[in-house]
Structure formats: structure tokens, C-alpha cells
Design an enzyme around this catalytic site. Structure first.
Site, PDB file in Angstrom:
ATOM      1  N   ASP A   1      -2.223  16.277  -7.368  1.00 34.83           N
ATOM      2  CA  ASP A   1      -1.172  17.282  -7.618  1.00 34.83           C
ATOM      3  C   ASP A   1      -0.339  16.938  -8.848  1.00 34.83           C
ATOM      4  O   ASP A   1       0.399  17.767  -9.360  1.00 34.83           O
ATOM      5  CB  ASP A   1      -0.281  17.444  -6.384  1.00 34.83           C
TER       6      ASP A   1
ATOM      7  N   GLY B   1     -11.919   7.074  -6.690  1.00 30.89           N
ATOM      8  CA  GLY B   1     -10.952   6.014  -6.995  1.00 30.89           C
ATOM      9  C   GLY B   1     -11.444   4.645  -6.550  1.00 30.89           C
ATOM     10  O   GLY B   1     -11.177   3.636  -7.202  1.00 30.89           O
TER      11      GLY B   1
ATOM     12  N   ASP C   1      -1.938   7.003  -4.318  1.00 35.11           N
ATOM     13  CA  ASP C   1      -1.346   8.219  -3.745  1.00 35.11           C
ATOM     14  C   ASP C   1      -2.439   8.935  -2.972  1.00 35.11           C
ATOM     15  O   ASP C   1      -2.990   9.933  -3.420  1.00 35.11           O
ATOM     16  CB  ASP C   1      -0.781   9.099  -4.866  1.00 35.11           C
ATOM     17  N   SER C   2      -2.752   8.404  -1.811  1.00 29.12           N
ATOM     18  CA  SER C   2      -3.897   8.891  -1.047  1.00 29.12           C
ATOM     19  C   SER C   2      -3.470   9.868   0.037  1.00 29.12           C
ATOM     20  O   SER C   2      -2.287  10.055   0.303  1.00 29.12           O
ATOM     21  CB  SER C   2      -4.576   7.699  -0.373  1.00 29.12           C
ATOM     22  N   THR C   3      -4.494  10.447   0.695  1.00 28.75           N
ATOM     23  CA  THR C   3      -4.247  11.176   1.940  1.00 28.75           C
ATOM     24  C   THR C   3      -4.221  10.147   3.073  1.00 28.75           C
ATOM     25  O   THR C   3      -4.093   8.958   2.832  1.00 28.75           O
ATOM     26  CB  THR C   3      -5.350  12.224   2.159  1.00 28.75           C
ATOM     27  N   GLU C   4      -4.382  10.614   4.287  1.00 23.72           N
ATOM     28  CA  GLU C   4      -4.361   9.702   5.445  1.00 23.72           C
ATOM     29  C   GLU C   4      -5.698   8.937   5.539  1.00 23.72           C
ATOM     30  O   GLU C   4      -6.691   9.371   4.964  1.00 23.72           O
ATOM     31  CB  GLU C   4      -4.164  10.509   6.723  1.00 23.72           C
TER      32      GLU C   4
ATOM     33  N   GLN D   1     -13.013  18.263   1.281  1.00 25.24           N
ATOM     34  CA  GLN D   1     -12.016  18.504   2.327  1.00 25.24           C
ATOM     35  C   GLN D   1     -11.648  19.976   2.391  1.00 25.24           C
ATOM     36  O   GLN D   1     -11.965  20.758   1.503  1.00 25.24           O
ATOM     37  CB  GLN D   1     -10.764  17.658   2.037  1.00 25.24           C
TER      38      GLN D   1
HETATM   39  N1  AG3 Z   1      -0.078  11.839  -0.033  1.00 29.74           N
HETATM   40  C1  AG3 Z   1       0.310  11.327   1.260  1.00 29.74           C
HETATM   41  C2  AG3 Z   1       0.518  12.392   2.249  1.00 29.74           C
HETATM   42  C3  AG3 Z   1       0.406  11.955   3.657  1.00 29.74           C
HETATM   43  C4  AG3 Z   1       0.958  13.011   4.563  1.00 29.74           C
HETATM   44  N2  AG3 Z   1       0.453  12.940   5.894  1.00 29.74           N
HETATM   45  C5  AG3 Z   1       0.442  13.940   6.763  1.00 29.74           C
HETATM   46  N3  AG3 Z   1       0.964  15.076   6.487  1.00 29.74           N
HETATM   47  N4  AG3 Z   1      -0.080  13.756   7.943  1.00 29.74           N
HETATM   48  C6  AG3 Z   1       0.734  12.841  -0.603  1.00 29.74           C
HETATM   49  C7  AG3 Z   1       0.249  13.367  -1.902  1.00 29.74           C
HETATM   50  C8  AG3 Z   1       1.380  13.784  -2.751  1.00 29.74           C
HETATM   51  N5  AG3 Z   1       1.123  13.588  -4.126  1.00 29.74           N
END
Ligand code: AG3
Length: 274
Positions: free
Chosen positions: A86, A138, A155-158, A31
Site C-alpha cells: 500500500d 520478500g 510490513d506483512s499480513t498475518e 489472496q
Molecule cells: N499489515 C499488518 C496488518 C495486520 C492486521 N491484522 C488483522 N486485521 N487481522 C498492515 C499493512 C499496512 N501497510
């Protein structure tokens, strides 16, 4: 004037922040990763143009991902965090003395590396001796684990790019298998303003697998709409029926025993999604 960063949260709407400094801007194997200093929210991690965490408001998300399921389980010992490179969720998990081991499986080692460097108060506990960090997929880790974890946090991204498969029913089936017989999992499930269908779909999928399924919210100013949701799937323990004595003292800035219960009280239009 100056430099401003905008996350286009939808085609027609976004959030904008003044940037003082760019520390990192690189394409990793998985990414686009940017680490910047903002004027208002301190250092901030951005992945594929989306705000992941900021020094000022990170505590809300990390506390609410960790403490709600961990207090729901009477004796969580073995915990898994999927994603979360993180280290913020891990830091909160370690506040629970019953936890003997916390495993972090993050697909992108660069997220860990730069978080340690630029978000030390978030990532610092990744070095803790109770923590095992694996740079790995994962989804595969879940698919190959059986009956091992008390609590799993996603604890994922989108659901675009590397995290897309972490929102599929097959993944939740894998999670169920990876959990012990009274295990619990939680996943971040985006927001009800711009992604209402995602909340509906995930809740339906999870409730087809887990006998207890619950949705709760928290206020996170730098995420789309500020109103964030989390979905819990639990085999036995209900987050709404926690004996008061189970809440032990921990240091937090958002979570409280009262808020634990209140977070499940949904605005009407959110409750209507599930
Ligand atoms: N994970 C989810 C963040 C989603 C935010 N979405 C967005 N900005 N469009 C966060 C990771 C923190 N440990």
C-alpha cells in the site's frame, strides 16, 4: 441497515464496519483482495478478510513501523520494506533525508495497483525517485541479499497464507545477513490479547539472533484488540538509547520523540510475554 463488513478476529470475536461501496473484490494470484469505502474509516484495504489499512487510522501503523527504527539508526541510507504494497511505510521512510534509496518488495502487484487507485495519499510516494518497487517474493529477496541494508521493515499480513514464512526464525536469520553490521529491523508482531504466543515466539527467535531485541506497541483501532506490537532486532543501536539531538523535525500525527520512548513501556501482561 445497509451493508456491514465483519472481520472475525477470533472464532468468537470480531470488528464490524458499515460499508458504503465496494470498489474491488477479487481473488489475486496470492489472496482475496477487497477495497471498500467505509462510513467511519474511509477507504479500506482488506486481504483474505483481514483489515490491512484504512484512510483514517493508517498513520499510526505506518509512522510507528518507519520512524522508530529509522531514528534508532544514526545514518540510515539504504532501506528495505518487505510487503507493504500500500506504500504507507515507504511514504514515512522518505521523510528521513538521510535515506538515499528505499526498496519495496511486495509479492502481490494487485495490492500496489489498487492502493494507488483507491488509497492515493498512502501510496502516492511509490512513484518517488528514491523508491524502487519490486513485485517479488520478500522471503527470496532476503535470502539472496547480503550486507546491504541499514534498516529493514517487515510490513506483512498475518502469519497465514503468503506471509506465514515471514514469521519463521530462518527468515530473521536471513534478515540479519541482509543487514549491514550495525543494521536494524522491525516486524509487525500482532497483538497480545489474541496471539500472545506469537509475540513470545518471535521475541525469543529474534533475541537468539540479534544482541538487542525490543518490543513496542501502538494503538490501532481497526486491528484486532487495538493494541498492536512491533518487534525490533538490532545489531548495535538500542532504540532506548537515542541521543536527543538525533530526533530531527518531521511531520507526523502519532510519532513524537516522547512517544518513541514511551512506546517501549509495556503493560505488565505484555511485558510478561517476553
Ligand atoms: N499489515 C499488518 C496488518 C495486520 C492486521 N491484522 C488483522 N486485521 N487481522 C498492515 C499493512 C499496512 N501497510
Amino acid at each position: 441497515m445497509g451493508i456491514w463488513f465483519t472481520e472475525k478476529q477470533t472464532e468468537n470475536f470480531g470488528i464490524t464496519m458499515k460499508i458504503n461501496k465496494t470498489y474491488v473484490s477479487e481473488q489475486t494470484e496470492f489472496q482475496k483482495l477487497d477495497m471498500v469505502e467505509t462510513e467511519e474509516f474511509g477507504n479500506m484495504l482488506i486481504l483474505d478478510g483481514m483489515v490491512m489499512t484504512t484512510q483514517k487510522d493508517e498513520f499510526v501503523y505506518h509512522e510507528m513501523v518507519a520512524h522508530v527504527p529509522l531514528f534508532t539508526h544514526p545514518n540510515p541510507k539504504n532501506v528495505l520494506v518487505v510487503g507493504g504494497g500500500d506504500g504507507g511505510v515507504i511514504r514515512e521512510v522518505l521523510k528521513h533525508p538521510s535515506v538515499e534509496k528505499a526498496t519495496l518488495v511486495e509479492i502481490d502487484g494487485k495490492v500496489i495497483e489498487y492502493s494507488k487507485q483507491y488509497l492515493p495519499e498512502i501510496a502516492g510516494e511509490l512513484e518517488n525517485e528514491r523508491v524502487e518497487v519490486k513485485v517479488d517474493d520478500g522471503f527470496m529477496h532476503i535470502a539472496t541479499s547480503e550486507n546491504v541494508y541499514d534498516v529493514i521493515m517487515v510490513d506483512s499480513t498475518e502469519p497465514v497464507g503468503p506471509a506465514a514464512k515471514l514469521f519463521e526464525k530462518g527468515f530473521y536469520e536471513g534478515i540479519s545477513k541482509a543487514l549491514k553490521e550495525d543494521g536494524i529491523f522491525v516486524a509487525q508482531t500482532d497483538n497480545p490479547w489474541f496471539t500472545p504466543e506469537l509475540i513470545t515466539n518471535v521475541f525469543r527467535d529474534v533475541s537468539e539472533i540479534f544482541p538487542i531485541t525490543r518490543l513496542y506497541t501502538a494503538n490501532i483501532p481497526t486491528y484486532p484488540s487495538g493494541l498492536w506490537t512491533f518487534t525490533i532486532g538490532s545489531k548495535k543501536h538500542d532504540p532506548l538509547e537515542i541521543p536527543a539531538e538525533r530526533f530531527h523535525d518531521i511531520e507526523t500525527k502519532y510519532w513524537t520523540p516522547e512517544l518513541h520512548n514511551a512506546a517501549f513501556a509495556l503493560p505488565k501482561f505484555v511485558g510478561d510475554l517476553i
